[in-house]
Scaffold this motif. Structure first.
Motif, PDB file in Angstrom:
ATOM      1  N   PHE A 142       9.954   3.824  -4.894  1.00 33.35           N
ATOM      2  CA  PHE A 142       9.176   3.482  -3.394  1.00 33.35           C
ATOM      3  C   PHE A 142       8.419   4.452  -3.029  1.00 33.35           C
ATOM      4  N   ILE A 143       8.849   5.627  -2.926  1.00 32.24           N
ATOM      5  CA  ILE A 143       8.249   6.892  -2.469  1.00 32.24           C
ATOM      6  C   ILE A 143       6.868   7.395  -3.405  1.00 32.24           C
ATOM      7  N   TYR A 144       7.131   7.291  -4.740  1.00 33.20           N
ATOM      8  CA  TYR A 144       6.090   7.356  -5.577  1.00 33.20           C
ATOM      9  C   TYR A 144       4.813   6.536  -5.254  1.00 33.20           C
ATOM     10  N   CYS A 145       5.317   5.151  -5.026  1.00 35.80           N
ATOM     11  CA  CYS A 145       4.278   4.151  -4.738  1.00 35.80           C
ATOM     12  C   CYS A 145       3.620   4.437  -3.535  1.00 35.80           C
ATOM     13  N   VAL A 146       4.178   4.603  -2.438  1.00 36.81           N
ATOM     14  CA  VAL A 146       3.616   5.083  -1.272  1.00 36.81           C
ATOM     15  C   VAL A 146       2.746   6.319  -1.293  1.00 36.81           C
ATOM     16  N   SER A 147       3.080   7.339  -1.813  1.00 35.39           N
ATOM     17  CA  SER A 147       2.312   8.612  -2.074  1.00 35.39           C
ATOM     18  C   SER A 147       1.132   8.315  -2.895  1.00 35.39           C
ATOM     19  N   ASP A 148       1.290   7.480  -3.836  1.00 32.41           N
ATOM     20  CA  ASP A 148       0.020   7.069  -4.830  1.00 32.41           C
ATOM     21  C   ASP A 148      -1.117   6.349  -3.792  1.00 32.41           C
ATOM     22  N   LEU A 149      -0.423   5.420  -2.802  1.00 29.11           N
ATOM     23  CA  LEU A 149      -1.455   4.988  -1.958  1.00 29.11           C
ATOM     24  C   LEU A 149      -2.082   6.130  -0.946  1.00 29.11           C
ATOM     25  N   VAL A 150      -1.229   7.004  -0.603  1.00 25.38           N
ATOM     26  CA  VAL A 150      -1.964   8.024   0.327  1.00 25.38           C
ATOM     27  C   VAL A 150      -3.049   8.732  -0.326  1.00 25.38           C
ATOM     28  N   MET A 151      -2.723   9.006  -1.777  1.00 24.22           N
ATOM     29  CA  MET A 151      -3.808   9.605  -2.600  1.00 24.22           C
ATOM     30  C   MET A 151      -5.131   8.855  -2.685  1.00 24.22           C
ATOM     31  N   LYS A 152      -4.951   7.451  -2.655  1.00 27.50           N
ATOM     32  CA  LYS A 152      -5.897   6.468  -2.623  1.00 27.50           C
ATOM     33  C   LYS A 152      -6.592   6.271  -1.081  1.00 27.50           C
ATOM     34  N   ASN A 153      -6.160   7.056  -0.258  1.00 26.30           N
ATOM     35  CA  ASN A 153      -6.435   6.591   1.083  1.00 26.30           C
ATOM     36  C   ASN A 153      -6.377   5.208   1.526  1.00 26.30           C
ATOM     37  N   ARG A 154      -5.212   4.687   0.994  1.00 25.96           N
ATOM     38  CA  ARG A 154      -4.918   3.332   1.205  1.00 25.96           C
ATOM     39  C   ARG A 154      -3.516   3.155   1.896  1.00 25.96           C
ATOM     40  N   HIS A 155      -2.988   4.419   2.651  1.00 29.18           N
ATOM     41  CA  HIS A 155      -1.517   4.010   2.899  1.00 29.18           C
ATOM     42  C   HIS A 155      -1.067   2.967   3.687  1.00 29.18           C
ATOM     43  N   ARG A 156      -2.420   2.656   4.437  1.00 30.61           N
ATOM     44  CA  ARG A 156      -1.894   1.415   5.270  1.00 30.61           C
ATOM     45  C   ARG A 156      -1.280   0.173   4.720  1.00 30.61           C
ATOM     46  N   GLU A 157      -1.434   0.190   3.301  1.00 33.04           N
ATOM     47  CA  GLU A 157      -1.028  -0.993   2.459  1.00 33.04           C
ATOM     48  C   GLU A 157       0.460  -0.423   2.029  1.00 33.04           C
ATOM     49  N   TRP A 158       1.079   0.210   2.819  1.00 32.95           N
ATOM     50  CA  TRP A 158       2.486   0.948   1.975  1.00 32.95           C
ATOM     51  C   TRP A 158       3.447  -0.296   1.992  1.00 32.95           C
ATOM     52  N   GLU A 159       3.474  -1.295   2.702  1.00 34.44           N
ATOM     53  CA  GLU A 159       4.267  -2.423   2.619  1.00 34.44           C
ATOM     54  C   GLU A 159       4.098  -3.196   1.152  1.00 34.44           C
ATOM     55  N   SER A 160       3.095  -3.139   0.856  1.00 35.30           N
ATOM     56  CA  SER A 160       2.946  -3.702  -0.690  1.00 35.30           C
ATOM     57  C   SER A 160       3.952  -3.131  -1.592  1.00 35.30           C
ATOM     58  N   CYS A 161       4.450  -1.776  -1.307  1.00 36.72           N
ATOM     59  CA  CYS A 161       5.396  -1.298  -2.274  1.00 36.72           C
ATOM     60  C   CYS A 161       6.500  -1.996  -2.479  1.00 36.72           C
ATOM     61  N   PHE A 162       6.986  -2.653  -1.329  1.00 31.90           N
ATOM     62  CA  PHE A 162       8.367  -3.150  -1.723  1.00 31.90           C
ATOM     63  C   PHE A 162       8.092  -4.309  -2.859  1.00 31.90           C
ATOM     64  N   GLN A 163       7.086  -5.102  -3.006  1.00 32.15           N
ATOM     65  CA  GLN A 163       7.030  -6.184  -3.852  1.00 32.15           C
ATOM     66  C   GLN A 163       6.454  -5.603  -5.114  1.00 32.15           C
ATOM     67  N   LYS A 164       5.802  -4.283  -4.996  1.00 38.06           N
ATOM     68  CA  LYS A 164       5.406  -3.764  -6.277  1.00 38.06           C
ATOM     69  C   LYS A 164       6.588  -2.980  -7.143  1.00 38.06           C
ATOM     70  N   GLN A 165       7.786  -2.687  -6.292  1.00 35.14           N
ATOM     71  CA  GLN A 165       8.821  -2.033  -6.881  1.00 35.14           C
ATOM     72  C   GLN A 165       9.902  -3.217  -6.899  1.00 35.14           C
ATOM     73  N   GLY A 166       9.822  -4.492  -6.510  1.00 31.82           N
ATOM     74  CA  GLY A 166      10.793  -5.233  -6.574  1.00 31.82           C
ATOM     75  C   GLY A 166      11.812  -5.038  -5.553  1.00 31.82           C
ATOM     76  N   LEU A 167      11.426  -4.836  -4.446  1.00 33.12           N
ATOM     77  CA  LEU A 167      12.766  -4.387  -3.407  1.00 33.12           C
ATOM     78  C   LEU A 167      12.533  -5.278  -2.237  1.00 33.12           C
ATOM     79  N   ASP A 168      13.807  -5.594  -1.705  1.00 43.13           N
ATOM     80  CA  ASP A 168      13.925  -6.198  -0.513  1.00 43.13           C
ATOM     81  C   ASP A 168      13.471  -5.324   0.666  1.00 43.13           C
ATOM     82  N   PRO A 169      12.581  -5.810   1.495  1.00 42.34           N
ATOM     83  CA  PRO A 169      12.082  -5.098   2.578  1.00 42.34           C
ATOM     84  C   PRO A 169      13.018  -5.034   3.772  1.00 42.34           C
ATOM     85  N   LYS A 170      14.094  -5.805   3.765  1.00 44.48           N
ATOM     86  CA  LYS A 170      14.689  -6.029   4.977  1.00 44.48           C
ATOM     87  C   LYS A 170      15.451  -4.394   5.425  1.00 44.48           C
ATOM     88  N   PRO A 171      16.197  -3.771   4.607  1.00 44.91           N
ATOM     89  CA  PRO A 171      17.018  -2.706   5.205  1.00 44.91           C
ATOM     90  C   PRO A 171      15.895  -1.752   5.497  1.00 44.91           C
TER      91      PRO A 171
END
Ligand SMILES: *[C@@H]1O[C@H](CO)[C@@H](O)[C@H](O)[C@H]1NC(C)=O
Length: 251
Positions: A142-171
């Protein structure tokens, strides 16, 4: 046909069990003390994000993190005020989320600039991810996914990482919006403030209690050097992993 499939599944399960066992042996086998690795970083600092997407991911893929107790501390240079509020004040940086490099006394270009509320938010989100999914494989993904978006100047899309990583956003969502997330960030702030010697920049990488300073790019070599276990880690046999004495002078 059904019987063949059954056998195949059985075999797959067996193989999985075997590989799980051998991976465990590397980390905990005879004399295999884990190397303590702690990384103090800031979610929006490009140097930190690059460290995660390059070095940390590579160490993970090379199996080196199996031999390590990894502690990620997403906090960096945030501040806690007298009322317990955490701020990631934007400094005099000209770009909205830009990080202006600073020269430190070890001669490295360092990101000591704060990046504003988004940074506090993403620090807390990452703290919550570590808390929600203690398994390194999961929270690092998950942190890799967010950091990758940071590198691409797209960190505001961080919530897409839940789906990309197959994780439940709730917790994580419940955590970062509430008191839990705040508490976790305060705790990481305490851990960062207690560093001896104090961190000078981020990412601040500490292997077995010793900071790597600006040598953090050789992260893997330091893990190899610190690892006392047997057998040797496969990734440590490749050229370039041998320690030069001067490289380890600080360790
Ligand atoms: C946050 O910390 C406070 C003070 O230590 C504690 O009373 C509270 O229960 C914590 N809340 C959560 C959700 O962990």
């Amino acid at each position: 046909m059904a019987r063949d499939l059954h056998h195949l599944l059985l075999l797959a399960a067996l193989l999985q069990q075997l590989s799980a066992t051998s991976a465990g042996d590397v980390a905990t086998g005879s004399g295999g003390e884990k190397v303590h690795v702690a990384i103090y970083y800031e979610s929006l600092c490009p140097y930190s994000a690059r460290f995660v997407t390059n070095h940390l991911l590579k160490a993970y893929r090379d199996g080196l993190l199996d031999a390590a107790d990894l502690t990620l501390v997403p906090y960096g240079n945030a501040k806690v005020d007298a009322h317990g509020a955490i701020t990631c004040q934007v400094g005099s940086s000209p770009s909205p989320f830009g990080c202006r490099d600073a020269h430190t006394d070890v001669g490295i270009l360092a990101c000591c600039m704060q990046h504003g509320p988004d940074e506090c938010l993403l620090n807390t989100v990452q703290a919550c991810a570590i808390d929600a999914w203690p398994d390194v494989k999961v929270h690092l993904g998950f942190i890799y996914c967010v950091s990758d978006l940071v590198m691409k100047n797209r960190h505001r899309e961080w919530e897409s990482c839940f789906q990309k990583q197959g994780l439940d956003p709730k917790p994580v969502t419940e955590c970062y919006k509430g008191e839990r997330g705040h508490n976790l960030s305060l705790e990481y702030g305490r851990q960062t403030a207690e560093l001896v010697p104090p961190h000078q920049f981020v990412p601040w990488v500490v292997v077995d209690g010793k900071p790597l300073y600006n040598d953090y790019g050789k992260f893997e070599a330091y893990i190899c050097k610190a690892y006392k276990g047997y057998p040797l880690l496969e990734a440590c046999r490749s050229p370039g992993m041998e320690a030069e004495n001067d490289v380890y002078g600080r360790l």
